[in-house]
Design a protein around this motif. Structure first.
Motif, PDB file in Angstrom:
ATOM      1  N   LYS A  72      -3.683   2.421   7.256  1.00 49.44           N
ATOM      2  CA  LYS A  72      -2.963   3.267   6.770  1.00 49.44           C
ATOM      3  C   LYS A  72      -1.485   2.955   6.450  1.00 49.44           C
ATOM      4  N   SER A  73      -0.961   1.982   7.160  1.00 52.35           N
ATOM      5  CA  SER A  73       0.417   1.575   6.736  1.00 52.35           C
ATOM      6  C   SER A  73       0.322   0.709   5.485  1.00 52.35           C
ATOM      7  N   MET A  74      -0.292  -0.091   5.431  1.00 50.59           N
ATOM      8  CA  MET A  74      -0.501  -0.745   3.811  1.00 50.59           C
ATOM      9  C   MET A  74      -0.668   0.160   2.707  1.00 50.59           C
ATOM     10  N   SER A  75      -1.554   1.417   2.841  1.00 43.00           N
ATOM     11  CA  SER A  75      -1.756   2.357   1.975  1.00 43.00           C
ATOM     12  C   SER A  75      -0.436   2.935   1.780  1.00 43.00           C
ATOM     13  N   ARG A  76       0.225   3.513   2.967  1.00 46.76           N
ATOM     14  CA  ARG A  76       1.527   4.237   2.512  1.00 46.76           C
ATOM     15  C   ARG A  76       2.471   3.358   1.810  1.00 46.76           C
ATOM     16  N   ALA A  77       2.832   2.225   2.145  1.00 51.13           N
ATOM     17  CA  ALA A  77       3.715   1.016   1.568  1.00 51.13           C
ATOM     18  C   ALA A  77       3.291   1.111  -0.035  1.00 51.13           C
ATOM     19  N   ASN A  78       1.951   0.836  -0.227  1.00 45.90           N
ATOM     20  CA  ASN A  78       1.514   0.544  -1.550  1.00 45.90           C
ATOM     21  C   ASN A  78       1.739   1.847  -2.284  1.00 45.90           C
ATOM     22  N   ASN A  79       1.540   3.095  -1.820  1.00 46.36           N
ATOM     23  CA  ASN A  79       1.692   4.121  -2.555  1.00 46.36           C
ATOM     24  C   ASN A  79       3.302   4.491  -2.725  1.00 46.36           C
ATOM     25  N   ILE A  80       3.786   4.391  -2.056  1.00 44.57           N
ATOM     26  CA  ILE A  80       5.402   4.501  -2.341  1.00 44.57           C
ATOM     27  C   ILE A  80       5.932   3.605  -3.284  1.00 44.57           C
ATOM     28  N   LEU A  81       5.633   2.316  -3.243  1.00 43.93           N
ATOM     29  CA  LEU A  81       5.973   1.154  -4.370  1.00 43.93           C
ATOM     30  C   LEU A  81       5.227   1.776  -5.668  1.00 43.93           C
ATOM     31  N   ALA A  82       4.259   1.928  -5.619  1.00 43.16           N
ATOM     32  CA  ALA A  82       3.489   2.484  -6.859  1.00 43.16           C
ATOM     33  C   ALA A  82       4.059   3.966  -7.546  1.00 43.16           C
ATOM     34  N   SER A  83       4.531   4.777  -6.698  1.00 47.46           N
ATOM     35  CA  SER A  83       5.317   5.849  -7.240  1.00 47.46           C
ATOM     36  C   SER A  83       6.670   5.516  -7.957  1.00 47.46           C
ATOM     37  N   GLY A 107       3.013  -5.427  -7.811  1.00 47.13           N
ATOM     38  CA  GLY A 107       3.026  -6.996  -7.600  1.00 47.13           C
ATOM     39  C   GLY A 107       3.689  -7.376  -6.287  1.00 47.13           C
ATOM     40  N   ALA A 108       4.283  -6.465  -5.527  1.00 54.05           N
ATOM     41  CA  ALA A 108       5.008  -6.571  -4.215  1.00 54.05           C
ATOM     42  C   ALA A 108       4.011  -7.128  -3.289  1.00 54.05           C
ATOM     43  N   THR A 109       4.531  -8.066  -2.284  1.00 56.17           N
ATOM     44  CA  THR A 109       3.725  -8.526  -1.185  1.00 56.17           C
ATOM     45  C   THR A 109       4.194  -7.867   0.091  1.00 56.17           C
ATOM     46  N   VAL A 110       3.171  -7.105   0.728  1.00 58.46           N
ATOM     47  CA  VAL A 110       3.455  -6.255   1.865  1.00 58.46           C
ATOM     48  C   VAL A 110       2.949  -6.996   2.998  1.00 58.46           C
ATOM     49  N   LYS A 111       3.356  -7.134   3.936  1.00 58.57           N
ATOM     50  CA  LYS A 111       2.885  -7.744   5.117  1.00 58.57           C
ATOM     51  C   LYS A 111       3.338  -6.821   6.655  1.00 58.57           C
TER      52      LYS A 111
END
Length: 137
Positions: free
Chosen positions: A68-79, A84-88
């Motif tokens: 859920k946290s990875m999905s939230r971070a990727n959704n914010i970045l995509a919006s 191409g950002a690296t999320v850890k």
């Protein structure tokens, strides 16, 4: 006699304004484009920080988790059109331990001159942001 001298002096300074303009314009353009690139980098850094905070917050709540946290971070970045950002996300096993989210992104300068100045021919500037929060259970 004085009028001839003034006309002669005026004719010899005819291209002075053009030469001064040609010397000042590159510095002015460099300043304007530098301010624009800096503002863009600042905006992207703020977006990365917000995404890291949101991902950490999702991971620390009772119903949250890694996916859920990875999905939230990727959704914010995509919006924000950041791809191409690296999320850890680092979620420890122990209770009340801090969850740390780190996001890295290679920002490419828009103007060719800034690409050369920033870091060589590639023009990539590495932006990194992280957030840490304690688990709530």
């Amino acid at each position: 006699m004085d009028t001839k001298l003034n006309r002669k002096t005026w004719k010899s300074e005819k291209g002075q304004s053009l030469v001064e303009f040609a010397l000042v314009v590159p510095m002015l353009l460099l300043l304007v484009f530098g301010i624009a690139e800096f503002g863009r980098a600042w905006m992207v850094k703020n977006i990365l920080t917000g995404a890291a905070r949101e991902a950490s917050r999702i991971a620390v709540v009772r119903d949250g988790g890694y996916d859920k946290s990875m999905s939230r971070a990727n959704n914010i970045l995509a919006s924000a059109n950041i791809f191409g950002a690296t999320v850890k996300v680092d979620i420890p096993d122990t209770d009340f331990s801090p969850v740390t989210t780190t996001i890295s992104y290679q920002l490419v300068a828009i103007t060719p001159l800034m690409r050369i100045i920033s870091s060589g021919s590639s023009g990539e500037i590495t932006l990194t942001s992280s957030a840490s929060m304690r688990k709530e259970y």
